[in-house]
Design an enzyme around this catalytic site. Structure first.
Site, short mmCIF file in Angstrom:
data_model
loop_
_atom_site.label_atom_id
_atom_site.label_comp_id
_atom_site.label_asym_id
_atom_site.label_seq_id
_atom_site.Cartn_x
_atom_site.Cartn_y
_atom_site.Cartn_z
N LYS A 59 6.16 3.00 -18.90
CA LYS A 59 6.76 2.68 -17.60
C LYS A 59 7.10 4.01 -16.92
O LYS A 59 8.13 4.63 -17.22
CB LYS A 59 8.01 1.83 -17.78
CG LYS A 59 8.59 1.35 -16.48
CD LYS A 59 9.69 0.33 -16.74
CE LYS A 59 10.28 -0.19 -15.44
NZ LYS A 59 10.92 0.81 -14.62
N ARG A 119 6.85 -0.55 -1.71
CA ARG A 119 7.29 -1.87 -2.18
C ARG A 119 8.27 -2.52 -1.18
O ARG A 119 8.26 -3.72 -1.00
CB ARG A 119 7.97 -1.70 -3.54
CG ARG A 119 8.55 -2.96 -4.08
CD ARG A 119 8.86 -2.77 -5.56
NE ARG A 119 9.59 -3.89 -6.08
CZ ARG A 119 10.90 -3.91 -6.21
NH1 ARG A 119 11.61 -2.87 -5.82
NH2 ARG A 119 11.50 -4.96 -6.71
#
Ligand code: IVH
Length: 670
Positions: free
Chosen positions: A117, A138
């Site tokens: 991640k 995003r």
């Protein structure tokens, strides 16, 4: 707690998250680390779980992120960009699987795609007929900002994909990040690489973005239809074939034990990576199963992020340097390969003292576990002996001062009958360069002479330029020369001159504290000032060899007397005092002996409301009370603020010390 108090507390936390959302998403300049942000978020979610009457539109349980900045055109994502739920231990992973089995109403064998991640910021790239037509951030998960031009400056993002298997219409998603060595060059401007990437990517001008080398790692898709690709791991391989970078650490595992073992190993090795990783993402590998499982309100049921610890990490020691402090203490500091611990990049860790190195047998090139909690300086907890190099050699602590070459000693403590853990340079005066610089830094500090135009960095700079060697040089600075230095202008020079001039008027206690005698802190300096009354008197006590007389003062013991004698035995220290006393206007001490808090001692634990500790302390002292720093019999009141230390309260209870709230204390003051 009453209902309205719970609501107030909840509202406070919602406002806090609102403030930090704004700083992060609109201003691109977060003021807290990600883990601190997560902590507030968790507190809100916990409160909502406990009290069903708590609700807010701004709750993290509702919002996926934050409204995109007004700086950019907005675009609705064809498929929402969700976040992942977090797991911190094996139990969380088992619960994650259990929920899947419950949802499917059957137990099945699961295969996971395991991916690092990366701690950057996600972006979505829309390709039509192989052409990059739009790139978005995003945003709030539903709507993002159109940052196509900025994304196009990233060399890892192909603008055309010619592979014949490349879908006609697809959103490719991944992480934009900055490598650790590049971050190193920008570390004065950003708290961590993630903030640096975010700040750079969301610049209005793509030319500015271009200057910071950003990278892109692809890991998933948004809008996309394919019958051919059946697994996430296959999709990752395709991404590679299409010209996108994917992580070389992507793996496939089939059970939780294997996930756990890989996580443990990866957490230990992550400092070797070129970029920041804050955990591993586990995704169910079958895309068909992913589809069946679907999403909850803000995260997929088929994936989870297994985070690394937020207050400790492993790294490798590249060197051990010895720092020399104001009182001559030699403090070893480990230089380590930079590692992100809970949102802060750590590249130094204290090793405390010589004994600590010996006890833990810490060596250069060792892999070590480092802890960083709250405001405490990062420190080495343990050595991973399994990773020790065969040829490694014990660290030899220097026996002479690395700054001035004087002998060093470990003092013998007559009470504990043990040698001190700290090794010290025997040079007490200004002949040791490092000690001299630290003495000057102490002299100008807030509690001492409070010369705020002259920070620690400026002292170092002025030292290098040979503008200062002793504290008295501060009062004889060459301002014309300073004005010509880089970074200085008329305003800053006149501010500096003003704060230096202002500091010339000083009370005796502050002055005694400012000269920096070991074991003479502010409290002891006040006792000495109270006893000697004037600078003239203070100097005459020294001249007439009457330092022993200070033993009459309640609170001054042998340790302080020996330290005073040693300090003034050094000619350079004495000369500095003499010189300063002729330059400064040192006022005699007039103690307010009639204050309301006379003969009362206080101590604080926890955060005070609407008041800093420094202000509270000064209030007590103005009223003739005193503040102590440990719970002992001399303490009369322990004042409790928000989140007090339990141990202190327990100790106080044991000793029968009065425990009062901030309100009760304020009442004592009227
Ligand atoms: S998948 C619906 N894979 O982590 C799931 N995310 O909290 C979409 N991230 O916003 C994300 N590495 O910024 C996925 N290999 C990876 C990732 C990854 C980093 C970030 C991403 C996302 C956040 C989820």
């Amino acid at each position: 707690m009453k209902e309205f108090e719970i609501k107030e507390n909840y509202k406070k936390k919602i406002n806090e998250i609102k403030k930090h959302n704004k700083l992060y998403f609109e201003k691109s300049s977060p003021k807290i680390s990600d883990s601190q942000y997560d902590e507030i978020k968790r507190e809100i979610l916990d409160l909502e779980k406990k009290y069903s009457f708590l609700k807010s539109e701004l709750s993290p349980s509702n919002a996926l992120g934050y409204t995109p900045s007004k700086n950019f055109v907005k675009s609705k994502h064809r498929v929402k960009m969700l976040s992942l739920s977090n797991a911190f231990n094996k139990e969380d992973l088992e619960n994650f699987e259990k929920k899947i089995f419950n949802y499917l109403n059957q137990k099945i064998d699961i295969e996971y795609s395991v991916e690092p991640k990366i701690d950057g910021i996600s972006a979505s790239l829309t390709y039509k007929d192989g052409l990059l037509v739009q790139g978005t951030s995003r945003g709030d998960g539903t709507t993002g900002e159109v940052i196509t031009e900025n994304l196009k400056t990233i060399k890892d993002i192909p603008q055309i994909v010619t592979d014949k298997n490349f879908p006609k219409d697809i959103d490719i998603r991944g992480e934009v990040f900055i490598k650790k060595d590049e971050f190193d060059k920008l570390k004065n401007d950003f708290a961590n690489p993630r903030n640096a990437a975010s700040g750079s990517l969301r610049q209005k001008n793509p030319e500015v973005t271009k200057k910071i080398p950003l990278n892109f790692m692809a890991y998933t898709f948004g809008y996309f239809e394919s019958e051919k690709i059946k697994k996430q791991s296959d999709f990752l391989n395709f991404l590679n074939r299409w010209g996108f970078k994917t992580s070389e650490h992507n793996k496939i595992f089939k059970n939780i034990d294997d996930l756990e073992n890989f996580h443990k190993k990866f957490e230990k090795d992550r400092f070797n990576l070129e970029y920041d990783v804050d955990g591993l993402v586990y995704k169910i590998n079958s895309l068909e199963l992913q589809k069946r499982l679907g999403f909850t309100s803000n995260s997929p049921r088929w994936a989870i992020a297994h985070k690394f610890s937020a207050n400790s990490a492993y790294s490798q020691i590249t060197d051990i340097n010895i720092q020399v402090g104001r009182t001559g203490a030699l403090t070893p500091v480990a230089r380590i390969k930079p590692v992100n611990i809970g949102g802060v990049v750590v590249s130094n860790a204290t090793l405390h003292n010589e004994d600590e190195i010996l006890r833990k047998d810490i060596r250069i090139e060792d892999t070590v576990k480092i802890e960083r909690a709250g405001d405490v300086i990062p420190h080495v907890i343990s050595v991973d002996l399994k990773k020790r190099k065969k040829k490694s050699k014990k660290f030899i602590f220097p026996k002479i001062c690395p700054s001035c070459g004087s002998d060093t000693i470990k003092e013998f403590n007559r009470i504990t009958k043990k040698f001190d853990a700290v090794r010290r340079c025997t040079n007490e005066g200004f002949d040791c360069e490092k000690i001299a610089i630290e003495k000057i830094k102490h002299f100008i500090s807030k509690e001492a002479m409070n010369i705020d135009g002259l920070g620690k960095k400026v002292v170092e700079n002025f030292w290098d330029l040979e503008l200062i060697r002793f504290p008295q040089d501060i009062y004889n600075l060459d301002y014309v020369k300073i004005l010509n230095l880089e970074g200085w202008g008329n305003l800053s020079v006149s501010n500096l001159k003003y704060s230096i001039d202002k500091s010339k008027k000083v009370s005796l206690d502050r002055f005694i504290y400012a000269i920096g005698i070991r074991h003479i802190g502010i409290e002891n300096a006040k006792l000495l000032a109270d006893y000697t009354k004037s600078i003239k008197n203070f100097i005459s006590f020294i001249n007439k060899n009457k330092i022993d007389e200070f033993l009459n003062i309640d609170g001054i013991g042998e340790t302080q007397i020996n330290s005073l004698k040693k300090f003034f035995h050094n000619k350079s220290n004495y000369k500095v005092i003499e010189k300063l006393s002729s330059i400064l206007n040192i006022s005699d001490l007039v103690l307010n002996k009639k204050g309301k808090l006379l003969n009362n001692t206080f101590m604080f634990t926890g955060k005070l409301l609407n008041m800093s500790r420094a202000e509270a302390k000064s209030l007590i002292e103005q009223n003739s009370g005193s503040v102590v720093s440990s719970v002992n019999k001399k303490l009369k009141y322990l004042i409790i603020g928000e989140k007090p230390t339990k141990r202190k309260i327990e100790q106080a209870k044991k000793l029968g010390i009065k425990i009062i709230s901030q309100k009760e204390w304020m009442r004592l003051l009227d």
